[in-house]
Design an enzyme around this catalytic site. Structure first.
Site, PDB file in Angstrom:
ATOM      1  N   HIS A  19       0.848  -1.195   0.000  1.00  7.72           N
ATOM      2  CA  HIS A  19       0.000   0.000   0.000  1.00  7.72           C
ATOM      3  C   HIS A  19       0.881   1.241   0.000  1.00  7.72           C
ATOM      4  O   HIS A  19       2.116   1.147  -0.125  1.00  7.72           O
ATOM      5  CB  HIS A  19      -1.009  -0.035   1.149  1.00  7.72           C
ATOM      6  CG  HIS A  19      -0.419  -0.063   2.521  1.00  7.72           C
ATOM      7  ND1 HIS A  19       0.320   0.977   3.044  1.00  7.72           N
ATOM      8  CD2 HIS A  19      -0.455  -1.015   3.488  1.00  7.72           C
ATOM      9  CE1 HIS A  19       0.700   0.678   4.273  1.00  7.72           C
ATOM     10  NE2 HIS A  19       0.254  -0.532   4.569  1.00  7.72           N
ATOM     11  N   HIS A  22       4.107   1.457   2.341  1.00  4.63           N
ATOM     12  CA  HIS A  22       5.318   0.778   1.849  1.00  4.63           C
ATOM     13  C   HIS A  22       5.919   1.575   0.690  1.00  4.63           C
ATOM     14  O   HIS A  22       7.134   1.686   0.559  1.00  4.63           O
ATOM     15  CB  HIS A  22       4.988  -0.622   1.326  1.00  4.63           C
ATOM     16  CG  HIS A  22       4.204  -1.473   2.278  1.00  4.63           C
ATOM     17  ND1 HIS A  22       2.925  -1.905   2.013  1.00  4.63           N
ATOM     18  CD2 HIS A  22       4.518  -1.951   3.509  1.00  4.63           C
ATOM     19  CE1 HIS A  22       2.495  -2.632   3.026  1.00  4.63           C
ATOM     20  NE2 HIS A  22       3.431  -2.669   3.957  1.00  4.63           N
ATOM     21  N   CYS A 127       1.961 -12.647  22.323  1.00  2.26           N
ATOM     22  CA  CYS A 127       0.961 -12.084  21.396  1.00  2.26           C
ATOM     23  C   CYS A 127       1.184 -12.743  20.045  1.00  2.26           C
ATOM     24  O   CYS A 127       2.251 -12.606  19.451  1.00  2.26           O
ATOM     25  CB  CYS A 127       1.109 -10.560  21.272  1.00  2.26           C
ATOM     26  SG  CYS A 127       0.090  -9.887  19.932  1.00  2.26           S
ATOM     27  N   CYS A 130       1.886 -10.244  17.123  1.00  2.11           N
ATOM     28  CA  CYS A 130       3.249  -9.689  17.062  1.00  2.11           C
ATOM     29  C   CYS A 130       4.276 -10.799  16.925  1.00  2.11           C
ATOM     30  O   CYS A 130       5.430 -10.545  16.630  1.00  2.11           O
ATOM     31  CB  CYS A 130       3.616  -8.930  18.322  1.00  2.11           C
ATOM     32  SG  CYS A 130       2.577  -7.556  18.689  1.00  2.11           S
ATOM     33  N   CYS A 144      -1.515  -6.158  24.553  1.00  2.00           N
ATOM     34  CA  CYS A 144      -0.431  -5.850  23.624  1.00  2.00           C
ATOM     35  C   CYS A 144      -0.660  -4.440  23.071  1.00  2.00           C
ATOM     36  O   CYS A 144      -1.758  -4.131  22.612  1.00  2.00           O
ATOM     37  CB  CYS A 144      -0.444  -6.881  22.492  1.00  2.00           C
ATOM     38  SG  CYS A 144       0.147  -6.221  20.944  1.00  2.00           S
ATOM     39  N   HIS A 147      -1.818  -4.496  19.240  1.00  2.00           N
ATOM     40  CA  HIS A 147      -3.043  -5.143  18.772  1.00  2.00           C
ATOM     41  C   HIS A 147      -4.201  -5.047  19.753  1.00  2.00           C
ATOM     42  O   HIS A 147      -5.285  -5.544  19.470  1.00  2.00           O
ATOM     43  CB  HIS A 147      -2.756  -6.612  18.425  1.00  2.00           C
ATOM     44  CG  HIS A 147      -1.762  -6.740  17.310  1.00  2.00           C
ATOM     45  ND1 HIS A 147      -0.420  -6.907  17.530  1.00  2.00           N
ATOM     46  CD2 HIS A 147      -1.928  -6.659  15.974  1.00  2.00           C
ATOM     47  CE1 HIS A 147       0.210  -6.953  16.370  1.00  2.00           C
ATOM     48  NE2 HIS A 147      -0.675  -6.794  15.411  1.00  2.00           N
ATOM     49  N   LYS A 296      -3.393   5.206  11.471  1.00  2.00           N
ATOM     50  CA  LYS A 296      -2.313   4.746  10.607  1.00  2.00           C
ATOM     51  C   LYS A 296      -2.903   3.957   9.440  1.00  2.00           C
ATOM     52  O   LYS A 296      -3.803   3.143   9.637  1.00  2.00           O
ATOM     53  CB  LYS A 296      -1.381   3.836  11.416  1.00  2.00           C
ATOM     54  CG  LYS A 296      -0.220   3.316  10.591  1.00  2.00           C
ATOM     55  CD  LYS A 296       0.568   2.269  11.347  1.00  2.00           C
ATOM     56  CE  LYS A 296       1.650   1.689  10.454  1.00  2.00           C
ATOM     57  NZ  LYS A 296       2.178   0.434  10.907  1.00  2.00           N
ATOM     58  N   LYS A 299      -3.244  -2.435   6.712  1.00  2.00           N
ATOM     59  CA  LYS A 299      -4.152  -3.454   6.208  1.00  2.00           C
ATOM     60  C   LYS A 299      -5.186  -3.801   7.268  1.00  2.00           C
ATOM     61  O   LYS A 299      -6.375  -3.929   6.981  1.00  2.00           O
ATOM     62  CB  LYS A 299      -3.337  -4.693   5.846  1.00  2.00           C
ATOM     63  CG  LYS A 299      -4.165  -5.774   5.233  1.00  2.00           C
ATOM     64  CD  LYS A 299      -3.621  -7.131   5.584  1.00  2.00           C
ATOM     65  CE  LYS A 299      -4.630  -8.197   5.224  1.00  2.00           C
ATOM     66  NZ  LYS A 299      -4.440  -9.403   5.990  1.00  2.00           N
TER      67      LYS A 299
HETATM   68  N1  MSP Z   1       8.852  -7.287   7.997  1.00  2.00           N
HETATM   69  C1  MSP Z   1       8.976  -6.206   8.904  1.00  2.00           C
HETATM   70  C2  MSP Z   1      10.247  -5.440   8.641  1.00  2.00           C
HETATM   71  C3  MSP Z   1      11.511  -6.247   8.698  1.00  2.00           C
HETATM   72  S1  MSP Z   1      12.895  -5.286   8.280  1.00  2.00           S
HETATM   73  C4  MSP Z   1      14.186  -6.258   8.661  1.00  2.00           C
HETATM   74  C5  MSP Z   1       7.789  -5.251   8.749  1.00  2.00           C
HETATM   75  N2  MSP Z   1       7.108  -5.336   7.607  1.00  2.00           N
HETATM   76  S2  MSP Z   1       5.845  -4.408   7.210  1.00  2.00           S
HETATM   77  O1  MSP Z   1       5.316  -4.953   5.996  1.00  2.00           O
HETATM   78  O2  MSP Z   1       4.944  -4.311   8.320  1.00  2.00           O
HETATM   79  O3  MSP Z   1       6.426  -3.026   6.870  1.00  2.00           O
HETATM   80  C6  MSP Z   1       6.564  -2.015   7.827  1.00  2.00           C
HETATM   81  C7  MSP Z   1       7.125  -0.817   7.121  1.00  2.00           C
HETATM   82  O4  MSP Z   1       6.283  -0.446   6.013  1.00  2.00           O
HETATM   83  C8  MSP Z   1       7.205   0.435   7.967  1.00  2.00           C
HETATM   84  O5  MSP Z   1       8.324   0.468   8.796  1.00  2.00           O
HETATM   85  C9  MSP Z   1       7.229   1.484   6.872  1.00  2.00           C
HETATM   86  O6  MSP Z   1       8.456   1.491   6.241  1.00  2.00           O
HETATM   87  C10 MSP Z   1       6.197   0.955   5.902  1.00  2.00           C
HETATM   88  N3  MSP Z   1       4.844   1.367   6.281  1.00  2.00           N
HETATM   89  C11 MSP Z   1       3.770   0.545   6.506  1.00  2.00           C
HETATM   90  N4  MSP Z   1       2.682   1.316   6.805  1.00  2.00           N
HETATM   91  C12 MSP Z   1       3.028   2.609   6.788  1.00  2.00           C
HETATM   92  C13 MSP Z   1       2.325   3.817   6.987  1.00  2.00           C
HETATM   93  N5  MSP Z   1       1.028   3.856   7.255  1.00  2.00           N
HETATM   94  N6  MSP Z   1       3.029   4.967   6.902  1.00  2.00           N
HETATM   95  C14 MSP Z   1       4.357   4.981   6.613  1.00  2.00           C
HETATM   96  N7  MSP Z   1       5.045   3.859   6.412  1.00  2.00           N
HETATM   97  C15 MSP Z   1       4.423   2.663   6.473  1.00  2.00           C
HETATM   98  O7  MSP Z   1       7.567  -4.477   9.655  1.00  2.00           O
END
Ligand code: MSP
Length: 641
Positions: A19, A22, A127, A130, A144, A147, A296, A299
Site C-alpha cells: 500500500h 510501503h 501475542c 506480534c 499488547c 493489537h 495509521k 491493512k
Molecule cells: N517485515 C517487517 C520489517 C523487517 S525489516 C528487517 C515489517 N514489515 S511491514 O510490511 O509491516 O512493513 C513495515 C514498514 O512499512 C514500515 O516500517 C514502513 O516502512 C512501511 N509502512 C507501513 N505502513 C506505513 C504507513 N502507514 N506509513 C508509513 N510507512 C508505512 O515491519
C-alpha cells in the site's frame, strides 16, 4: 567515484499486498539513492520481502495455500509494483532465498559460539499477532500495545539471546555516534527504552508450534524468530562475509524504517551485529506514518490507499513529488486526494509546468528554436542573479538531501522556481522583443531562464526522474549522467549557442477534482488493475467459508469513529454483535430490518473496543458503499453457498 552509499528499506511482510505506506518508504530510499548517484558515489539499494513466521502461515492458510506459494504471489506484487514507480533497487531480497538462509544460520552459530545464546524454560505472555513474548511492563492495561489484545500465557523451553549483557555498550555506542538514529526524537525514544533493564530476547520457536522458518543450526527442533531472520537480510544481501559488495558497502549503510519498527532496528540489530563481531551500522533514519483520518494506514484497519490506482490516476512522478514534499521526514502526515490534487495543480502544473512551457514558447517565438549567442558572465539584471541563486539553491538542496529532509530540499527548489517566475514578470521579455536594440538583453533573459530550468531539471531528478528527463530533452541536453552530477549542475552557460531545441511540452496537465471524483466507473476500471482476482480456490476451500443470512435488529454508531456501525444481528439460532465499516454510507436506521449476509465463522476481533463476531458483506470504493442485502425472504441463519 568517491565513497560508498548503501540504502535499505524494511523488507515487507507478505501477509498483505503493498500500500501507500510501503511505497513511501521505498520511494524515499530511491530518492536518497538517486541523489547519492548524482554525487558520483558507489551505491547499493536493497529492498525485498520478509516471508517467514506465523503471520504468513495464517495469511496463507486463509488463502488455502502453502506458505511458500502464498509468499511467492505476494512477494511478486511488491516486486512488480516498484518499476511502476521508477524504483531503482540493486537487489530484491526474499528471506526464502537460499543465500539469505545460509547467512542467517551462520550468524546464529556465531552468536551461539560466542556464548550469547542460552536455552531456558520460559513462561511468558505471547501475542500471536506480534509473534513475540511481552513482559508485564510492556503491556498497556494488560494488552499488547499494537493489537490491543490480551497476550496468551505460554510455557515452553526456548533459546534466548543475551541482549541484557549489551545494554551499557549500546547506550555508549549511541552517545559516541550522536547521529546514529535520526531524527533526534527517535534516538531519544531508543535511549528511553534503554533506561529500563533490557530483557533477553527469545529467538526460537519450537517446530511443534511453527515450522515456517529457518531451522536453528544448533537445534533441529526449533526455527528462529522472524526478526532474527529478517534483520540479517541487510548483510546477507551483500554476500556476507566474503562478497565484494559486503566489503564495499558494509557498514556504510543508511537504514530507513518507519517508527513502528524502531525497537528491532535501534536495539536488536546493533546488538546482534556486535555479538556476531560485525561492524555496527551508523545510520538509521526513522519516518512517521501516513495516516488516513487520524489512523495509521494499515491493512488491519482496512484504510489502505492503493499505489497503482494513484499512479494510474496521477502519474508516478506526481505521486513521488507529493509524498516527498508533503511529509516532514520523521513526523506523521495525513493522506488525502484533495491535498494531492492541490499540490499537483499549484506546484507542478502552475509553478514548474507553466514556467517551463512559457520560457520555451518565448524562446521559440523570439529565437526560432536556435539558442542565441549570449555572454553568461554578463548579468544585466543584478537584482535577479539566477546563477548565484542557483548556486545557493544547490547548496541548500544538498544539505537537506544529505539529512533526508526531502521536503526541505524540494522547498528550496520551488523557491528558486518562484524567483524565476518573478524574473519573467520583471524582465518582461515580450517588451524587450519589441525593441531591436534590446536583442542582447532578450537573449540574456531567455538563456539564463533556460539555464535555470536546466538546474531545476537536475535537482528534481531524484524525486521526478521522468520529468527531469523530459525537461532535459527539451533543453537540448542529451540524457547522459553529467547533467545530473551534483558537481556539474551549478555550471552556467551549458546549453550551447547554436543548438536547436525541440518545442516545449506541458509537463503536468492540471487535474480537475470534479472529473476525477465524478468518474467512479472510470476509476473502478483503473483500480481493477490492482485488485486482481484473488488466487484460485477449490469448492472445498469455499466450503470453509460460512455465510449466513441475518436480520439487523438494531444499529448504532460506534463512538469516536466516523466509519463504524455496531449492528445487533439475528442469526436465527443466536444473536450476535457485528461491527461494520459502513457508517459513511448508511444511517443506523437505514439498516435496521434488512436481511444481510454475514461471514459467520470469522475469528472474532475487537474494533474500537467493540467485539465483532463476524463480518458483514459489503463493497466499498472511494465514493460508495453498499451492503449485500437479500432481495427475497430467507429465514435468518440460512446458510448461503
Ligand atoms: N517485515 C517487517 C520489517 C523487517 S525489516 C528487517 C515489517 N514489515 S511491514 O510490511 O509491516 O512493513 C513495515 C514498514 O512499512 C514500515 O516500517 C514502513 O516502512 C512501511 N509502512 C507501513 N505502513 C506505513 C504507513 N502507514 N506509513 C508509513 N510507512 C508505512 O515491519
Amino acid at each position: 567515484m568517491s565513497s560508498a552509499f548503501y540504502i535499505t528499506t524494511p523488507i515487507y511482510y507478505v501477509n498483505a499486498k503493498p500500500h501507500l505506506g510501503h511505497t513511501y518508504t521505498t520511494i524515499a530510499a530511491d530518492v536518497a539513492c538517486r541523489f547519492h548517484r548524482m554525487k558520483d558515489e558507489k551505491t547499493f539499494f536493497l529492498t525485498g520481502t520478509d516471508e517467514h513466521g506465523d503471520k504468513i502461515v495464517k495469511a496463507a492458510e486463509s488463502g488455502g495455500m502453502e506458505p511458500k506459494t502464498y509468499a511467492d504471489r505476494i512477494s511478486a506484487l511488491f516486486r512488480e509494483l516498484w518499476p511502476e514507480y521508477g524504483i531503482s533497487h540493486d537487489r530484491f531480497i526474499r528471506t526464502t532465498d537460499p543465500d539469505h538462509i545460509a547467512v542467517v544460520k551462520q550468524i546464529l552459530q556465531k552468536i551461539y559460539d560466542a556464548g550469547d545464546i542460552y536455552f531456558s524454560d520460559y513462561e511468558g505472555l505471547y501475542c500471536f499477532d506480534c509473534e513475540r513474548f511481552y513482559t508485564e511492563r510492556e503491556l498497556v492495561e494488560g494488552k499488547c500495545p499494537d493489537h490491543a489484545k490480551e497476550p496468551v500465557p505460554i510455557r515452553e523451553s526456548n533459546y534466548f539471546f543475551k541482549m541484557s549483557s549489551y545494554q551499557q555498550w549500546l547506550i555508549d555506542y549511541i552517545h559516541e555516534n550522536p547521529d546514529m538514529i535520526q531524527p533526534e526524537r527517535y534516538k531519544n525514544e531508543v535511549l528511553g527504552f534503554l533506561r529500563e533493564p533490557l530483557d533477553d530476547l527469545c529467538i526460537s520457536r519450537p517446530k511443534t508450534r511453527l515450522e515456517w522458518g529457518i531451522t536453528l543450526p544448533f537445534d533441529q527442533n526449533y526455527v528462529t524468530y522472524v526478526w532474527f531472520d529478517a534483520l540479517i537480510n541487510y548483510i546477507s544481501a551483500l554476500g556476507y562475509p566474503d562478497g565484494e559488495n559486503f566489503k564495499t558497502f558494509w557498514p556504510h549503510v543508511r537504514h530507513i524504517v518507519a517508527k513502528d519498527i524502531l525497537k528491532p532496528h535501534g536495539i536488536y540489530w546493533p546488538i546482534m551485529l556486535k555479538s556476531a563481531g560485525i561492524d555496527v551500522y551508523k545510520h538509521l533514519f526513522v519516518h512517521g506514518y501516513w495516516n488516513v483520518d487520524e489512523s495509521k494506514m494499515s491493512k488491519s484497519l482496512g484504510n489502505v490507499v492503493d499505489p497503482i490506482y494513484l499512479k494510474n490516476t496521477y502519474g508516478s512522478d506526481a505521486i513521488r513529488y507529493f509524498l516527498m514534499r508533503e511529509m516532514t521526514f520523521g513526523l506523521d502526515s495525513s493522506f488525502n486526494e484533495v491535498a494531492l490534487i492541490q499540490r499537483i495543480n499549484s506546484d507542478l502544473a502552475n509553478d514548474l509546468g507553466n514556467l517551463f512551457s512559457r520560457v520555451l514558447a518565448m524562446f521559440h517565438k523570439y529565437f526560432k528554436a536556435i539558442v542565441p549567442q549570449w555572454d553568461p558572465a554578463e548579468n544585466p539584471y543584478p537584482e535577479f542573479d539566477l546563477k548565484a541563486a542557483a548556486e545557493s539553491t544547490i547548496r541548500d538542496f544538498s544539505t537537506s538531501m544529505d539529512n533526508f529532509e526531502f521536503h526541505k530540499a524540494l522547498a528550496s527548489v520551488w523557491e528558486y522556481i518562484g524567483t524565476m517566475n518573478k524574473f519573467v514578470d520583471t524582465a518582461a521579455p515580450w517588451e524587450l522583443a519589441k525593441q531591436e536594440s534590446a536583442r542582447q538583453r532578450l537573449a540574456a533573459v531567455i538563456c539564463s531562464l533556460l539555464e535555470g530550468l536546466r538546474v531545476v531539471s537536475g535537482l528534481i531528478y531524484p524525486v521526478m526522474p521522468e520529468t527531469a528527463s523530459t525537461m532535459q530533452k527539451h533543453l537540448g541536453l542529451d540524457q547522459q549522467q553529467p547533467f545530473y552530477l551534483m558537481d556539474e549542475i551549478g555550471k552556467w552557460g551549458v546549453i550551447p549557442p547554436g543548438a536547436e531545441l525541440p518545442k516545449g511540452v506541458s509537463l503536468f496537465p492540471r487535474m480537475d477534482p470534479e472529473t476525477i471524483f465524478a468518474a467512479p466507473e472510470d476509476k473502478k476500471e483503473k483500480q481493477s488493475n490492482v485488485s486482481a482476482i484473488m488466487p484460485e480456490i477449490t469448492m472445498e476451500d469455499f466450503a470453509s467459508v460460512d455465510l449466513r443470512a441475518a436480520t439487523v435488529i438494531s444499529a448504532e454508531r460506534v463512538p469516536k469513529t466516523d466509519k463504524l456501525l455496531k449492528l445487533e444481528l439475528d442469526l436465527g439460532f443466536e444473536r450476535r454483535t457485528v461491527v461494520a465499516g459502513v457508517a459513511e454510507f448508511y444511517t443506523p436506521e437505514e439498516l435496521a430490518g434488512k436481511t444481510v449476509v454475514v461471514l459467520a465463522n470469522l475469528k472474532p476481533a475487537k474494533l474500537k473496543g467493540v467485539q465483532s463476531q463476524g463480518m458483514l458483506l459489503a463493497g466499498i470504493d472511494n465514493e460508495n458503499g453498499s451492503v449485500a442485502v437479500l432481495d427475497r425472504h430467507l429465514p435468518p441463519g440460512t446458510r448461503l453457498k
